[in-house]
Design an enzyme around this catalytic site. Structure first.
Site, PDB file in Angstrom:
ATOM      1  N   ASP A  53       0.810  -1.223   0.000  1.00 20.52           N
ATOM      2  CA  ASP A  53       0.000   0.000   0.000  1.00 20.52           C
ATOM      3  C   ASP A  53       0.841   1.271   0.000  1.00 20.52           C
ATOM      4  O   ASP A  53       1.989   1.275   0.433  1.00 20.52           O
ATOM      5  CB  ASP A  53      -0.875   0.034   1.257  1.00 20.52           C
ATOM      6  CG  ASP A  53      -2.037  -0.925   1.179  1.00 20.52           C
ATOM      7  OD1 ASP A  53      -2.028  -1.804   0.303  1.00 20.52           O
ATOM      8  OD2 ASP A  53      -2.947  -0.807   2.021  1.00 20.52           O
TER       9      ASP A  53
ATOM     10  N   HIS B 221       3.659  -2.388   3.247  1.00 22.05           N
ATOM     11  CA  HIS B 221       3.816  -1.050   2.666  1.00 22.05           C
ATOM     12  C   HIS B 221       5.164  -0.928   1.977  1.00 22.05           C
ATOM     13  O   HIS B 221       6.205  -1.009   2.647  1.00 22.05           O
ATOM     14  CB  HIS B 221       3.686   0.014   3.761  1.00 22.05           C
ATOM     15  CG  HIS B 221       2.334   0.025   4.409  1.00 22.05           C
ATOM     16  ND1 HIS B 221       1.996  -0.824   5.446  1.00 22.05           N
ATOM     17  CD2 HIS B 221       1.220   0.737   4.126  1.00 22.05           C
ATOM     18  CE1 HIS B 221       0.738  -0.602   5.786  1.00 22.05           C
ATOM     19  NE2 HIS B 221       0.236   0.334   5.006  1.00 22.05           N
TER      20      HIS B 221
HETATM   21 ZN   LIG Z   1      -2.612   3.007   3.345  1.00 26.63          ZN
END
Ligand SMILES: [Zn+2]
Length: 299
Positions: A109, A253
């Site tokens: 993400d 991430h």
């Molecule tokens: Zn996010």
């Protein structure tokens, strides 16, 4: 056994939610989570004829997102309008390997940013495909990286334009966040996402209805190693390995170098356990329902 605060799949039918990404400060409530649902639809992002000439609202033309909202899209089908049923059937048949294989979907993400390029190298070396949930304002800053992600066979998906709390945002704001990101990704890569991950896992009835209208499925996660919190490579690896099960969507991430550094070991260890790495759409065999919420594929 799991690390402190580690989110492990669904608790009592409700997804435990953690803050997603570096933008902390809110831990919103996710909606109730339903198991995977079944309908036929395209399993991979598909470039349609809508792509060209529909991406630049600034000069008066109408964006793809706006067209869908105006009824041009195909409610009931995840994905842009214009995909032939034959193609859907072929794609679905090819892709439902997770009905038998031990599959896992690695998702990244908040990029493209920071360590995205290094992650692409690692994934290429290991011949692993993943799913990237992109923040629109980062897409416009580095469209070339988005092209690289898509060209490498990864799935590209929508994570709002400014990492906004879509579940709590007014309707117009949520529409803008999602459609601007669709358009930014389309301009960068030529494809239109069919997956939406609401930042912070924050969704609700209104956002679910919006996703349904736009032909998008909502993708949350089953495993969250809280990589953004302590930025500890070993902890990321340990938490993922302690928690992951076949059929899981794993949240990480790529904006953190410490997370990307954990990916080679995670891949090696999961591969040794017989896991197959797939995109989110592949994980669900192309059977995603618009507006539906997905955290894992049920056995
Ligand atoms: Zn996010």
């Amino acid at each position: 056994m799991d690390g402190p605060g580690l989110v492990r799949r669904v608790v009592g039918g409700v997804l435990a939610v953690t803050v997603c990404g570096a933008l902390s400060g809110f831990s919103g409530g996710a909606g109730r989570v339903r198991p995977a649902q079944v309908t036929g639809r395209p399993a991979v992002p598909v470039v349609t004829k809508i792509v060209k000439g529909a991406t630049a609202p600034a000069d008066g033309r109408v964006s793809w997102g706006q067209r869908v909202l105006q009824g041009v899209g195909a409610p009931g089908v995840v994905g842009p309008a214009g995909v032939s049923p034959a193609r859907k059937a072929v794609v679905t048949r090819q892709r439902d390997l997770c009905a038998r294989a031990r599959c896992v979907a690695l998702t990244f993400d908040d990029g493209p940013m920071g360590s995205t390029g290094r992650l692409l190298e690692i994934l290429a070396e290991h011949r692993v495909r993943a799913t990237f949930f992109l923040v629109g304002q980062n897409v416009v800053k580095d469209p070339e990286m988005v092209r690289r992600e898509y060209a490498a066979g990864h799935e590209i998906a929508n994570h709002s334009y400014t990492h906004a709390d879509l579940g709590r945002a007014p309707e117009a704001k949520a529409v803008e966040e999602v459609t601007r990101t669709q358009d930014a990704i389309q301009q960068a890569s030529g494809m239109t996402p069919v997956l939406l991950r609401p930042p912070y896992g924050s969704t609700g009835k209104r956002l679910t209805a919006l996703a349904r209208r736009m032909g998008m499925a909502q993708v949350l996660w089953a495993v969250d190693p809280l990589d953004w919190e302590d930025r500890d490579t070993k902890a990321v690896e340990r938490r993922v390995m302690a928690s992951v099960r076949p059929g899981d969507v794993v949240l990480m991430h790529d904006i953190h170098a410490t997370t990307v550094a954990a990916v080679p070991r995670i891949i090696d260890r999961l591969a040794a356990k017989g896991y197959t790495f797939v995109t989110v759409t592949e994980l669900f065999g192309g059977k995603l329902t618009p507006g539906g919420k997905y955290v894992q594929r049920e056995p």
